[in-house]
Design a protein around this motif. Structure first.
Motif, short mmCIF file in Angstrom:
data_model
loop_
_atom_site.label_atom_id
_atom_site.label_comp_id
_atom_site.label_asym_id
_atom_site.label_seq_id
_atom_site.Cartn_x
_atom_site.Cartn_y
_atom_site.Cartn_z
N PRO A 192 -8.59 -2.28 -8.11
CA PRO A 192 -8.00 -2.74 -9.50
C PRO A 192 -8.25 -4.10 -10.17
CG PRO A 192 -6.63 -1.48 -8.59
CD PRO A 192 -7.52 -1.36 -7.52
N GLN A 193 -9.24 -4.57 -11.40
CA GLN A 193 -9.04 -5.10 -11.47
C GLN A 193 -7.25 -6.47 -11.72
OE1 GLN A 193 -11.12 -7.98 -10.58
NE2 GLN A 193 -12.34 -5.45 -9.71
N LEU A 194 -6.14 -5.25 -12.37
CA LEU A 194 -5.03 -5.69 -12.18
C LEU A 194 -4.22 -5.99 -11.68
CD1 LEU A 194 -5.45 -4.45 -16.30
CD2 LEU A 194 -5.81 -6.73 -16.15
N PRO A 195 -2.86 -6.23 -11.79
CA PRO A 195 -1.94 -6.08 -10.64
C PRO A 195 -1.64 -4.73 -11.24
CG PRO A 195 -1.97 -8.50 -11.38
CD PRO A 195 -2.75 -7.71 -11.90
N THR A 196 -1.35 -4.20 -10.27
CA THR A 196 -0.41 -2.43 -9.83
C THR A 196 0.14 -2.62 -8.75
OG1 THR A 196 -2.97 -1.66 -8.38
CG2 THR A 196 -3.12 -1.63 -11.18
N PRO A 197 0.76 -1.59 -8.59
CA PRO A 197 1.98 -1.25 -7.36
C PRO A 197 1.05 -0.89 -6.88
CG PRO A 197 2.83 -0.63 -9.57
CD PRO A 197 1.45 -0.77 -10.38
N PRO A 198 1.52 -1.07 -5.15
CA PRO A 198 1.19 -0.18 -3.85
C PRO A 198 1.57 1.43 -4.18
CG PRO A 198 2.42 -2.06 -3.77
CD PRO A 198 2.67 -1.90 -5.65
N THR A 199 0.34 1.77 -3.61
CA THR A 199 0.57 3.27 -3.33
C THR A 199 0.35 3.81 -2.04
OG1 THR A 199 -2.00 3.74 -4.21
CG2 THR A 199 -0.49 3.82 -5.80
N GLY A 200 1.37 5.03 -2.07
CA GLY A 200 0.78 4.86 0.03
C GLY A 200 2.43 5.57 0.12
N TRP A 201 1.98 5.83 1.67
CA TRP A 201 3.17 6.39 2.48
C TRP A 201 3.48 5.89 2.99
CZ3 TRP A 201 2.78 12.45 3.10
CH2 TRP A 201 2.90 13.16 1.43
N LEU B 147 1.58 0.92 4.20
CA LEU B 147 1.15 2.07 4.08
C LEU B 147 -0.06 2.09 3.93
CD1 LEU B 147 2.63 0.88 0.09
CD2 LEU B 147 4.10 1.48 2.22
N SER B 148 0.20 4.01 3.75
CA SER B 148 -1.67 4.71 3.89
C SER B 148 -1.08 6.07 3.13
CB SER B 148 -1.43 5.83 5.51
OG SER B 148 -2.04 5.88 5.49
N LEU B 149 -2.55 6.15 2.24
CA LEU B 149 -2.59 7.01 1.15
C LEU B 149 -1.86 8.62 2.23
CD1 LEU B 149 -5.64 6.79 -1.21
CD2 LEU B 149 -4.00 6.26 -1.52
N PRO B 150 -1.44 9.27 0.84
CA PRO B 150 -1.00 10.49 1.95
C PRO B 150 -2.27 10.97 2.90
CG PRO B 150 -0.35 10.31 -0.17
CD PRO B 150 -1.41 9.02 -0.37
N ARG B 151 -3.34 11.26 2.50
CA ARG B 151 -3.87 12.31 3.08
C ARG B 151 -4.30 11.99 4.75
NH1 ARG B 151 -8.70 10.09 -0.06
NH2 ARG B 151 -9.47 8.10 0.26
N ASN B 152 -3.22 10.40 4.96
CA ASN B 152 -4.44 10.18 6.24
C ASN B 152 -2.21 9.41 6.71
OD1 ASN B 152 -6.77 10.96 6.84
ND2 ASN B 152 -7.44 8.77 5.03
N GLY C 275 -9.09 -0.03 15.19
CA GLY C 275 -9.86 0.84 16.34
C GLY C 275 -9.59 1.19 17.28
N GLN C 276 -8.82 2.92 15.99
CA GLN C 276 -8.62 3.94 16.47
C GLN C 276 -9.33 4.57 15.70
OE1 GLN C 276 -6.79 4.79 19.28
NE2 GLN C 276 -6.61 3.14 19.66
N LYS C 277 -10.03 4.32 15.08
CA LYS C 277 -11.61 4.33 13.77
C LYS C 277 -10.09 5.43 12.30
CE LYS C 277 -14.98 4.05 16.83
NZ LYS C 277 -14.93 2.99 17.11
N PHE C 278 -8.75 4.72 12.62
CA PHE C 278 -9.05 5.49 11.46
C PHE C 278 -9.23 4.88 10.19
CE2 PHE C 278 -4.86 5.39 8.53
CZ PHE C 278 -4.05 6.27 8.42
N PRO C 279 -9.03 5.86 9.32
CA PRO C 279 -9.92 4.57 7.34
C PRO C 279 -8.95 3.89 7.16
CG PRO C 279 -9.01 7.22 7.50
CD PRO C 279 -9.06 6.61 8.55
N VAL C 280 -8.98 2.55 8.05
CA VAL C 280 -8.27 1.36 6.77
C VAL C 280 -8.37 0.90 5.90
CG1 VAL C 280 -8.26 0.25 9.13
CG2 VAL C 280 -9.99 -0.42 8.00
N GLU C 281 -9.71 2.18 5.02
CA GLU C 281 -10.09 1.22 3.26
C GLU C 281 -8.59 1.62 2.62
OE1 GLU C 281 -12.52 4.71 4.84
OE2 GLU C 281 -12.26 2.17 5.34
N ASP C 282 -7.66 3.62 3.44
CA ASP C 282 -6.42 3.46 2.47
C ASP C 282 -5.26 3.12 3.37
OD1 ASP C 282 -8.09 5.40 1.85
OD2 ASP C 282 -7.82 7.28 2.98
N VAL C 283 -5.32 2.00 3.59
CA VAL C 283 -3.87 1.18 4.45
C VAL C 283 -3.60 -0.68 2.80
CG1 VAL C 283 -2.64 -0.16 6.25
CG2 VAL C 283 -4.53 1.95 6.68
#
Length: 168
Positions: A17-26, A149-154, A46-54
């Protein structure tokens, strides 16, 4: 056109998002330093974790001002003269480049003028503070801790991986 593109990109979820938003995830890890959180994310990558969810979140931000020295008239005037000299030298070089047959005169005049103006403006600026800020400092924004934080799916897998990192 740009706003429409940005909005379309946001609705598909492919860009931040372009506007400041609170972080999401667990939360999957918490660290005392940014370096620790960064190291954790590098391990996840390095462990092939989807870091774009972090997301790394600095919790309880603080503005830290570190004092690096005392200001004196000598330091103020020396600094003003030096910065004025650089600016005057730059202006003098430009004038000498665009004035045919001028020689070194524009460079010397620019240098002398820059030193003079630098001294005057530094003295005025320092005198205006009337001794209320007789020190030099550098500010830095830091946090008490850094949560990963990570999105709940991971999140569960991320927690397991970071637990293995902590164990060694």
């Amino acid at each position: 056109m740009t706003a429409a593109f940005s909005q379309a990109t946001l609705t598909r979820g492919t860009a931040a998002p372009q506007l400041p938003t609170p972080p999401t995830g667990w939360p999957i890890g918490s660290y005392e330093s940014y370096e620790g959180a960064q190291r954790a994310v590098e391990y996840l990558a390095g462990q092939k974790f989807p870091v774009e969810d972090v997301t790394i979140v600095g919790v309880e931000p603080m503005l830290v001002e570190r004092i690096s020295g005392r200001l004196t008239w000598g330091k103020v005037l020396t600094s003003g003269a030096m910065s004025g000299a650089w600016f005057g030298l730059f202006v003098g070089l430009l004038l000498s480049l665009f004035t045919p047959g001028a020689g070194f005169a524009p460079i010397l005049i620019g240098l002398a003028s820059g030193i003079g103006f630098g001294l005057v403006f530094a003295a005025i600026g320092y005198a205006a503070t009337r001794g209320r800020r007789d020190f030099v400092s550098h500010s830095q924004l830091v946090a008490r801790r850094y949560d990963v934080l990570s999105l709940p799916r991971n999140a569960e897998r991320g927690r397991d991986l970071l637990a293995r990192l902590a164990v060694g």
